[in-house]
Write a protein that holds these residues in place. Sequence first.
Motif, mmCIF file in Angstrom:
data_model
loop_
_atom_site.group_PDB
_atom_site.id
_atom_site.type_symbol
_atom_site.label_atom_id
_atom_site.label_comp_id
_atom_site.label_asym_id
_atom_site.label_seq_id
_atom_site.Cartn_x
_atom_site.Cartn_y
_atom_site.Cartn_z
ATOM 1 N N LEU A 101 0.845 -1.187 0.000
ATOM 2 C CA LEU A 101 0.000 0.000 0.000
ATOM 3 C C LEU A 101 0.881 1.237 0.000
ATOM 4 C CD1 LEU A 101 -2.969 0.930 0.286
ATOM 5 C CD2 LEU A 101 -2.633 0.866 2.749
ATOM 6 N N LEU A 102 0.714 2.080 -1.046
ATOM 7 C CA LEU A 102 1.588 3.255 -1.151
ATOM 8 C C LEU A 102 1.326 4.277 -0.041
ATOM 9 C CD1 LEU A 102 1.878 3.867 -4.988
ATOM 10 C CD2 LEU A 102 3.514 2.810 -3.428
ATOM 11 N N GLN A 103 0.027 4.506 0.234
ATOM 12 C CA GLN A 103 -0.239 5.469 1.315
ATOM 13 C C GLN A 103 -0.425 4.686 2.605
ATOM 14 O OE1 GLN A 103 -3.867 5.311 -1.073
ATOM 15 N NE2 GLN A 103 -4.150 7.294 -0.083
ATOM 16 N N GLY A 104 0.666 4.432 3.284
ATOM 17 C CA GLY A 104 0.589 3.669 4.529
ATOM 18 C C GLY A 104 -0.269 4.381 5.562
ATOM 19 N N ASN A 105 -0.345 5.690 5.422
ATOM 20 C CA ASN A 105 -1.122 6.491 6.345
ATOM 21 C C ASN A 105 -2.585 6.054 6.410
ATOM 22 O OD1 ASN A 105 -1.181 8.473 8.155
ATOM 23 N ND2 ASN A 105 -1.437 10.156 6.693
ATOM 24 N N LEU A 106 -3.055 5.565 5.268
ATOM 25 C CA LEU A 106 -4.439 5.128 5.172
ATOM 26 C C LEU A 106 -4.729 4.015 6.179
ATOM 27 C CD1 LEU A 106 -6.891 5.562 3.168
ATOM 28 C CD2 LEU A 106 -6.174 3.396 2.194
ATOM 29 N N LEU A 107 -3.769 3.112 6.300
ATOM 30 C CA LEU A 107 -3.935 1.995 7.222
ATOM 31 C C LEU A 107 -4.055 2.507 8.661
ATOM 32 C CD1 LEU A 107 -4.101 -0.981 6.638
ATOM 33 C CD2 LEU A 107 -1.716 -1.193 7.291
ATOM 34 N N LYS A 108 -3.239 3.517 8.974
ATOM 35 C CA LYS A 108 -3.328 4.120 10.315
ATOM 36 C C LYS A 108 -4.716 4.693 10.544
ATOM 37 C CE LYS A 108 1.384 5.772 10.988
ATOM 38 N NZ LYS A 108 2.086 6.745 11.816
ATOM 39 N N LYS A 109 -5.219 5.385 9.537
ATOM 40 C CA LYS A 109 -6.533 6.011 9.683
ATOM 41 C C LYS A 109 -7.627 4.961 9.857
ATOM 42 C CE LYS A 109 -5.555 10.117 6.885
ATOM 43 N NZ LYS A 109 -5.751 10.628 5.507
ATOM 44 N N VAL A 110 -7.501 3.870 9.115
ATOM 45 C CA VAL A 110 -8.497 2.804 9.232
ATOM 46 C C VAL A 110 -8.467 2.231 10.653
ATOM 47 C CG1 VAL A 110 -9.095 0.471 8.505
ATOM 48 C CG2 VAL A 110 -8.547 2.191 6.797
ATOM 49 N N LEU A 111 -7.266 2.002 11.155
ATOM 50 C CA LEU A 111 -7.157 1.449 12.503
ATOM 51 C C LEU A 111 -7.703 2.433 13.540
ATOM 52 C CD1 LEU A 111 -6.156 -1.232 13.524
ATOM 53 C CD2 LEU A 111 -5.513 -0.854 11.179
ATOM 54 N N ASP A 112 -7.431 3.740 13.329
ATOM 55 C CA ASP A 112 -7.962 4.744 14.255
ATOM 56 C C ASP A 112 -9.484 4.727 14.275
ATOM 57 O OD1 ASP A 112 -5.570 5.624 15.172
ATOM 58 O OD2 ASP A 112 -5.369 7.265 13.724
ATOM 59 N N SER A 113 -10.068 4.322 13.155
ATOM 60 C CA SER A 113 -11.526 4.356 13.078
ATOM 61 C C SER A 113 -12.183 3.178 13.786
ATOM 62 C CB SER A 113 -11.969 4.390 11.609
ATOM 63 O OG SER A 113 -11.766 3.124 11.019
ATOM 64 N N ILE A 114 -11.387 2.184 14.195
ATOM 65 C CA ILE A 114 -12.007 1.016 14.838
ATOM 66 C C ILE A 114 -11.464 0.741 16.233
ATOM 67 C CG2 ILE A 114 -12.548 -0.136 12.669
ATOM 68 C CD1 ILE A 114 -10.121 -1.914 13.081
ATOM 69 N N LYS A 115 -10.344 1.371 16.589
ATOM 70 C CA LYS A 115 -9.674 0.956 17.815
ATOM 71 C C LYS A 115 -10.460 1.268 19.091
ATOM 72 C CE LYS A 115 -6.545 4.810 18.847
ATOM 73 N NZ LYS A 115 -6.917 5.949 18.076
ATOM 74 N N ASP A 116 -11.395 2.215 19.001
ATOM 75 C CA ASP A 116 -12.199 2.506 20.188
ATOM 76 C C ASP A 116 -13.354 1.531 20.338
ATOM 77 O OD1 ASP A 116 -10.580 4.588 20.585
ATOM 78 O OD2 ASP A 116 -12.049 6.164 20.125
ATOM 79 N N ILE A 117 -13.600 0.740 19.314
ATOM 80 C CA ILE A 117 -14.791 -0.104 19.333
ATOM 81 C C ILE A 117 -14.456 -1.568 19.583
ATOM 82 C CG2 ILE A 117 -16.831 -0.793 18.004
ATOM 83 C CD1 ILE A 117 -16.417 1.868 16.431
ATOM 84 N N ILE A 118 -13.369 -2.045 18.971
ATOM 85 C CA ILE A 118 -13.012 -3.453 19.162
ATOM 86 C C ILE A 118 -11.558 -3.564 19.617
ATOM 87 C CG2 ILE A 118 -14.679 -4.401 17.532
ATOM 88 C CD1 ILE A 118 -12.432 -4.510 15.460
ATOM 89 N N THR A 119 -11.252 -4.641 20.317
ATOM 90 C CA THR A 119 -9.882 -4.834 20.774
ATOM 91 C C THR A 119 -9.168 -5.909 19.958
ATOM 92 O OG1 THR A 119 -10.707 -6.347 22.428
ATOM 93 C CG2 THR A 119 -10.299 -4.100 23.134
ATOM 94 N N GLU A 120 -9.948 -6.697 19.242
ATOM 95 C CA GLU A 120 -9.334 -7.704 18.387
ATOM 96 C C GLU A 120 -10.267 -7.988 17.219
ATOM 97 O OE1 GLU A 120 -9.042 -10.435 21.625
ATOM 98 O OE2 GLU A 120 -10.808 -11.525 20.956
ATOM 99 N N GLY A 121 -9.721 -8.496 16.132
ATOM 100 C CA GLY A 121 -10.587 -8.741 14.991
ATOM 101 C C GLY A 121 -9.915 -9.632 13.963
ATOM 102 N N ASN A 122 -10.745 -10.294 13.176
ATOM 103 C CA ASN A 122 -10.248 -11.147 12.102
ATOM 104 C C ASN A 122 -10.228 -10.365 10.790
ATOM 105 O OD1 ASN A 122 -9.583 -13.785 12.935
ATOM 106 N ND2 ASN A 122 -11.758 -14.215 13.304
ATOM 107 N N PHE A 123 -9.048 -10.113 10.271
ATOM 108 C CA PHE A 123 -8.947 -9.529 8.946
ATOM 109 C C PHE A 123 -9.017 -10.689 7.964
ATOM 110 C CE2 PHE A 123 -7.216 -6.296 11.611
ATOM 111 C CZ PHE A 123 -7.565 -5.106 10.999
ATOM 112 N N ASP A 124 -9.951 -10.633 7.052
ATOM 113 C CA ASP A 124 -10.076 -11.709 6.080
ATOM 114 C C ASP A 124 -9.386 -11.309 4.790
ATOM 115 O OD1 ASP A 124 -11.623 -13.622 7.534
ATOM 116 O OD2 ASP A 124 -13.273 -12.175 7.435
ATOM 117 N N CYS A 125 -8.338 -12.057 4.449
ATOM 118 C CA CYS A 125 -7.655 -11.785 3.201
ATOM 119 C C CYS A 125 -8.251 -12.704 2.149
ATOM 120 C CB CYS A 125 -6.164 -12.105 3.317
ATOM 121 S SG CYS A 125 -5.447 -11.493 4.830
#
Lengths: 494, 267
Positions: free
Chosen positions: B6-30
């Motif tokens: 992923l060229l804009q690694g920042n995007l991944l940070k933003k995605v994580l920021d959008s969920i970290k207050d709601i869940i503590t663990e999760g299954n990423f399905d590739c």
Amino acid sequence: MRKPVAVGMAVGRSSRMDAKVAAVKKEVKVGGDFETRGLFCAEEIAELRHRLLAWYDVNHRILPWRKNPHSKRSDRDAGPPPPEDKSDFAYCVWVSEVMLQQTRVETVKAYYTRWMEAYPTLADLAEADLERVNELWAGLGYYRRARFLLEGARHVRDKCGGRMPGEVEELHKIPGIGMYTASAIASIAFGRRAGVVDGNVIRVLSRLRALAGDPRAPANTKLHWRLSNSVVDADRPGCFNQALMELGATVCTPKAPKCGECPARAQCLALRRQEEWGADSEGGPSVTDFPEKVKKKPPRMETIRCCVLVVTSEGRGHFLLIKRPDKGLLAGLWEFPNVPVGAKTEEEGSKPPRGREELVGLLGEILEGGSLEAFTGKGAQKLKEVGSFEHVFSHIKQTTIVDVCSLQVDAKAFGTLSEMQGPRETRLVPVDSKEGVASLSTGVRKAIRLYSGLGKKASVSRKNKKKEGKAEADKSQRRLDQFFGKGARVKDEE
Amino acid sequence: MFEARLLQGNLLKKVLDSIKDIITEGNFDCSPNGLSLQAMDSSHVSLIDILLESEGFEHYRCDRNIPMGLNITNLVKMLKCAGSDDIVTIKCEDKPDNVTFLFESKDNDKISDFEMKTMTIDDEHLLVPDQTYTAVVKMPSAEFQRLCRDMSAIGDTVHISVTKEGVRFSTTGDMGTANITVRPNPSADLKDEERTEVQITEPVSASFALRYLNSFTKATPLSPTVTLGMVPNLPVVVEYKIADMGHVRYYLAPKIEDEENGGAIEA
């Protein structure tokens, strides 16, 4: 779509309706010399019965305990017909009505089905033991209800020849059956003409008649019973009562009633009052002015400290539970050893933790009884606080601080602890037994969840618990599971 | 195996920021289509649904479906080590015990790699039906964030009602009540993302806990607009589109006043 209901049907009534009105006049004394405040006239009653039943037959919800032979719902799953035997039918109604008190319909569905599998008939229930009954009830709350059902079933077996009586007065004599339940059973199962009054009926009636005043004041309760008894349909009293309650649950709701869908809106004085004021009536009279809202006494605050004591023998951990007294709150249920904690005293209370000493003392007593080495000062250091949770009973808001402690014991001591009798009955439930844990009360399960959260980061688990406690206190918050079905994660074919 | 760059690694940070207050663990399905995640908060009131399509990555390879169970808190910690301009590569085996994260700085003068342990998460997967929404509201995401914040200063629950004329948010608290009405503004002077649009087939209203809506607005940096979809008596969906990549969606169960027997009156 339903056809729109015409308003103001009183004009141009059919002759069939006139016949019905005459029938009502004959069957109930309408009006009269005594207090007539809020009473219906014969025309209104006939109209109301007709409209409510017609609405109910099309709109009633499909519920495991509900039987409506007149149903016009096309999607209805016919389900098993009501039991042939009136007494058996009465038993089903009884169980469902008791479960529905103070509890949401969605929650009751699963409990009702499980209960009926465990105790299909009154005779089966009468033979049951309280322990098992409480386990089936676990999580439903107001455990007194389960005990009353059991005692009631035994009463019917011993005093009524094993058959449910059909009259309201007789039903009322059964322990745990009050006026509401007695009338509900008599009308639904036995077709007796008896009205019912519950929270939903109070709301519907006080809006229909625009009744002011605290609906739970004795005089007003009496009035509601009179109203309810006067409107109940003579031919289909059970359906009528359920229709009235259903209307309160689905249309005539506390905050945002759907008056547009209401089959009784032509008779509704509260609605008329609102409409007379004008359409855009910010601040004007509203249907929701009735029934009058009465401030409830705030629940008492209480704090206890409990210990999730895990006793390990031969590699398997068990929760140590003790039995509550046979009277009072959560009577006869199992819980973790706990002590009341005094009110918070300013900052000085932080060290040592409040109630810790008393709790250690209690644990010492219990374990001493199990002929263990005394639970010495060292044991106290083993206790580790993992968090706290809130649980709201009808009149108490209880905060429980949870300590955790584990103890290795030999087989002999384990045996003693597993079934101590006397003033402090004990029981050991395997930590890994899902079934065992499921049969425990909500409070105990919350403590177990805190204990299981230990593996994770403590601060995270505490934050979660706080959230959960809050969500649980808020009954109106729905869960997604109620809307979305469960699915399987996409798996790769192996 | 799975590999995605992923060229804009920042995007991944933003995605994580959008969920970290709601869940503590999760299954990423590739999967061959992309990277997705579905998870509920512990009280099962809200659900997160994320999709990052394979086309949005500079390089994407996934031969078979791989569930990647990750501790979100730890993942956030680890992503803190990546610079905001870094290129991020995620790699793992078919049955992964570990996931490798590779951060390359833009000028290619620094490379860091992190290996993170995976975990087995038994979560429930819900079937979210494909819905035709009775009301769809599109508005600037910053405005929605502001609105939720303002509302929660007053009350806990917000009642949202959508009509042709606009969207009305109201709340009640100890100190009083608040109402905010947002009207559609199709003015030609505004850019697309500054407009508020309302599409309805019939008026809808429902109540929701502000606490959850507020945590959803953590996704605001991902998208200039947010879309709310409502159907009577069903959960609301709050969607943030990620340009050329996918979306972060939240579903929230409504609050419905007591539908119970109301407490029998045993007189």
